[in-house]
Design an enzyme around this catalytic site. Sequence first.
Site, PDB file in Angstrom:
ATOM      1  N   TYR A   1     -46.711   6.367  32.154  1.00 32.17           N
ATOM      2  CA  TYR A   1     -47.803   6.128  32.749  1.00 32.17           C
ATOM      3  C   TYR A   1     -47.867   7.007  34.095  1.00 32.17           C
ATOM      4  O   TYR A   1     -48.967   7.928  34.337  1.00 32.17           O
ATOM      5  CB  TYR A   1     -47.802   4.888  33.115  1.00 32.17           C
ATOM      6  CG  TYR A   1     -49.328   4.256  33.756  1.00 32.17           C
ATOM      7  CD1 TYR A   1     -50.240   4.272  32.940  1.00 32.17           C
ATOM      8  CD2 TYR A   1     -49.059   3.858  35.013  1.00 32.17           C
ATOM      9  CE1 TYR A   1     -51.647   3.942  33.708  1.00 32.17           C
ATOM     10  CE2 TYR A   1     -50.311   3.438  35.576  1.00 32.17           C
ATOM     11  CZ  TYR A   1     -51.652   3.357  35.087  1.00 32.17           C
ATOM     12  OH  TYR A   1     -52.528   3.052  35.583  1.00 32.17           O
TER      13      TYR A   1
ATOM     14  N   SER B   1     -54.409   6.131  40.026  1.00 33.79           N
ATOM     15  CA  SER B   1     -53.515   4.887  40.325  1.00 33.79           C
ATOM     16  C   SER B   1     -52.683   5.372  41.415  1.00 33.79           C
ATOM     17  O   SER B   1     -52.321   6.284  41.903  1.00 33.79           O
ATOM     18  CB  SER B   1     -52.580   4.478  39.071  1.00 33.79           C
ATOM     19  OG  SER B   1     -51.745   3.373  39.390  1.00 33.79           O
TER      20      SER B   1
HETATM   21  N1  NAP Z   1     -55.072  -2.918  36.506  1.00 33.36           N
HETATM   22  C1  NAP Z   1     -54.497  -2.113  37.393  1.00 33.36           C
HETATM   23  O1  NAP Z   1     -53.692  -2.442  38.129  1.00 33.36           O
HETATM   24  C2  NAP Z   1     -54.863  -0.481  37.476  1.00 33.36           C
HETATM   25  C3  NAP Z   1     -54.172   0.079  38.465  1.00 33.36           C
HETATM   26  C4  NAP Z   1     -54.314   1.377  38.853  1.00 33.36           C
HETATM   27  C5  NAP Z   1     -55.258   2.078  37.788  1.00 33.36           C
HETATM   28  N2  NAP Z   1     -55.642   1.479  36.717  1.00 33.36           N
HETATM   29  C6  NAP Z   1     -56.489   2.189  35.569  1.00 33.36           C
HETATM   30  O2  NAP Z   1     -57.851   1.566  35.521  1.00 33.36           O
HETATM   31  C7  NAP Z   1     -58.183   2.097  34.325  1.00 33.36           C
HETATM   32  C8  NAP Z   1     -58.838   0.858  33.340  1.00 33.36           C
HETATM   33  O3  NAP Z   1     -57.638  -0.164  33.356  1.00 33.36           O
HETATM   34  P1  NAP Z   1     -57.882  -1.767  33.542  1.00 33.36           P
HETATM   35  O4  NAP Z   1     -56.789  -2.091  34.683  1.00 33.36           O
HETATM   36  O5  NAP Z   1     -59.525  -2.269  33.379  1.00 33.36           O
HETATM   37  O6  NAP Z   1     -57.134  -2.245  32.245  1.00 33.36           O
HETATM   38  P2  NAP Z   1     -57.911  -3.103  30.820  1.00 33.36           P
HETATM   39  O7  NAP Z   1     -58.589  -4.058  31.073  1.00 33.36           O
HETATM   40  O8  NAP Z   1     -56.615  -2.845  29.901  1.00 33.36           O
HETATM   41  O9  NAP Z   1     -58.819  -1.846  30.316  1.00 33.36           O
HETATM   42  C9  NAP Z   1     -58.586  -0.645  29.818  1.00 33.36           C
HETATM   43  C10 NAP Z   1     -59.564  -0.120  28.909  1.00 33.36           C
HETATM   44  O10 NAP Z   1     -59.385   1.123  28.429  1.00 33.36           O
HETATM   45  C11 NAP Z   1     -59.882   1.218  27.026  1.00 33.36           C
HETATM   46  N3  NAP Z   1     -58.935   2.091  26.333  1.00 33.36           N
HETATM   47  C12 NAP Z   1     -57.679   2.055  26.031  1.00 33.36           C
HETATM   48  N4  NAP Z   1     -57.221   2.894  25.056  1.00 33.36           N
HETATM   49  C13 NAP Z   1     -58.572   3.848  25.005  1.00 33.36           C
HETATM   50  C14 NAP Z   1     -59.050   4.716  24.011  1.00 33.36           C
HETATM   51  N5  NAP Z   1     -58.117   5.327  23.337  1.00 33.36           N
HETATM   52  N6  NAP Z   1     -60.390   5.262  24.254  1.00 33.36           N
HETATM   53  C15 NAP Z   1     -61.285   4.562  24.873  1.00 33.36           C
HETATM   54  N7  NAP Z   1     -60.755   3.468  25.721  1.00 33.36           N
HETATM   55  C16 NAP Z   1     -59.583   3.041  25.633  1.00 33.36           C
HETATM   56  C17 NAP Z   1     -59.483  -0.204  26.945  1.00 33.36           C
HETATM   57  O11 NAP Z   1     -60.396  -0.586  25.485  1.00 33.36           O
HETATM   58  P3  NAP Z   1     -59.522  -1.431  24.324  1.00 33.36           P
HETATM   59  O12 NAP Z   1     -60.100  -2.803  24.723  1.00 33.36           O
HETATM   60  O13 NAP Z   1     -60.142  -1.294  23.182  1.00 33.36           O
HETATM   61  O14 NAP Z   1     -57.932  -1.296  24.415  1.00 33.36           O
HETATM   62  C18 NAP Z   1     -60.366  -0.981  27.972  1.00 33.36           C
HETATM   63  O15 NAP Z   1     -61.409  -1.078  27.774  1.00 33.36           O
HETATM   64  C19 NAP Z   1     -57.110   2.746  33.405  1.00 33.36           C
HETATM   65  O16 NAP Z   1     -57.151   4.258  33.565  1.00 33.36           O
HETATM   66  C20 NAP Z   1     -55.769   2.250  34.254  1.00 33.36           C
HETATM   67  O17 NAP Z   1     -54.918   3.212  34.439  1.00 33.36           O
HETATM   68  C21 NAP Z   1     -55.462   0.023  36.641  1.00 33.36           C
END
Ligand code: NAP
Length: 285
Positions: free
Chosen positions: A150, A137
Amino acid sequence: MTRANARAVLITGCSSGIGLCVAQGLKSRGYRVIATARKKADVQRLIDDGFESLGLDLSDSASIAAALDEVLERTGNRLYALFNNGGYGQPGAVEDLSMKALRAQFEVNFFGWHELTRRVLPVMRAQGEGRIIQNSSVLGFITLKYRGAYNASKFALEGLSDTLRLELQGTDIHVCLIEPGPILSRFRENAHRAFKANIDAEHSFHRNAYISLERRLADNEIEPPFTLPASAVLKRVIHALESSRPKPRYYVTVPTYGFGLLKRLLPTRVLDRLLIAASRAEVRH
Ligand SMILES: NC(=O)c1ccc[n+]([C@@H]2O[C@H](COP(=O)([O-])OP(=O)(O)OC[C@H]3O[C@@H](n4cnc5c(N)ncnc54)[C@H](OP(=O)(O)O)[C@@H]3O)[C@@H](O)[C@H]2O)c1
């Protein structure tokens, strides 16, 4: 590519957001995608949508081990790439973070990823190639107020990934960090849940700031400036998979490029002022 010779890619956190988008994009590009999720209902939904899917909960070592054993059995001990993606953000001021909440953040965002990576590396060494793609991130190299847990988990990930890259020099196994800024997903919704579960807002010194923080987390209508769809991440993942010289870092979104440059140019105190202003703007949204 037929399924038999398609390159297998294991992805965590495919129930929504970036994981789901990357799973869809890679599948339609011909990869053999193993799309994992932690909840049974999501695994079933992924299977119904035509994915190979398995349960994998990053906070549970037994689940990680069982999922990888199953993957390797299915692929004949081959795995071209691991996209470490599943995770969440635990909001809250540093002084309000219990050890339990901080540990839980690290279990998923850091230790779970490490455990999976360690299990995958011998397979990649044996096959003589591989890609470890870490979804970090912009908050893996700059900080914002109320993002301490985070931030810490992603900074730790950056340190570990940079070290691993040095240790893999001379092999055909590449470690890439993807650094998205704001991306459309369920991230805020899930962060809000973690906030409510673990932060005692009522008795906090920061309670007034938390009112607007919560308002922002609950509001699905207003996106932070420069938010991009998850396909922006997919584009970088494809490069990391297919380039003969994948980059150690892939910036995604204007804030990532901007802060990447400012971090290199500005003294800490000046950068702090900017980050306080950015935190304020974030909380106000
Ligand atoms: N969105 C942003 O702005 C952003 C920016 C920078 C980095 N990121 C990174 O992108 C990645 C994905 O996030 P996203 O933005 O796509 O958000 P998201 O839609 O909330 O997706 C997160 C995913 O991680 C899963 N997860 C959470 N806890 C878990 C666990 N214990 N074991 C396995 N899976 C788990 C969630 O599953 P559940 O549905 O079961 O909770 C969901 O599938 C993360 O690592 C985040 O830090 C996101």
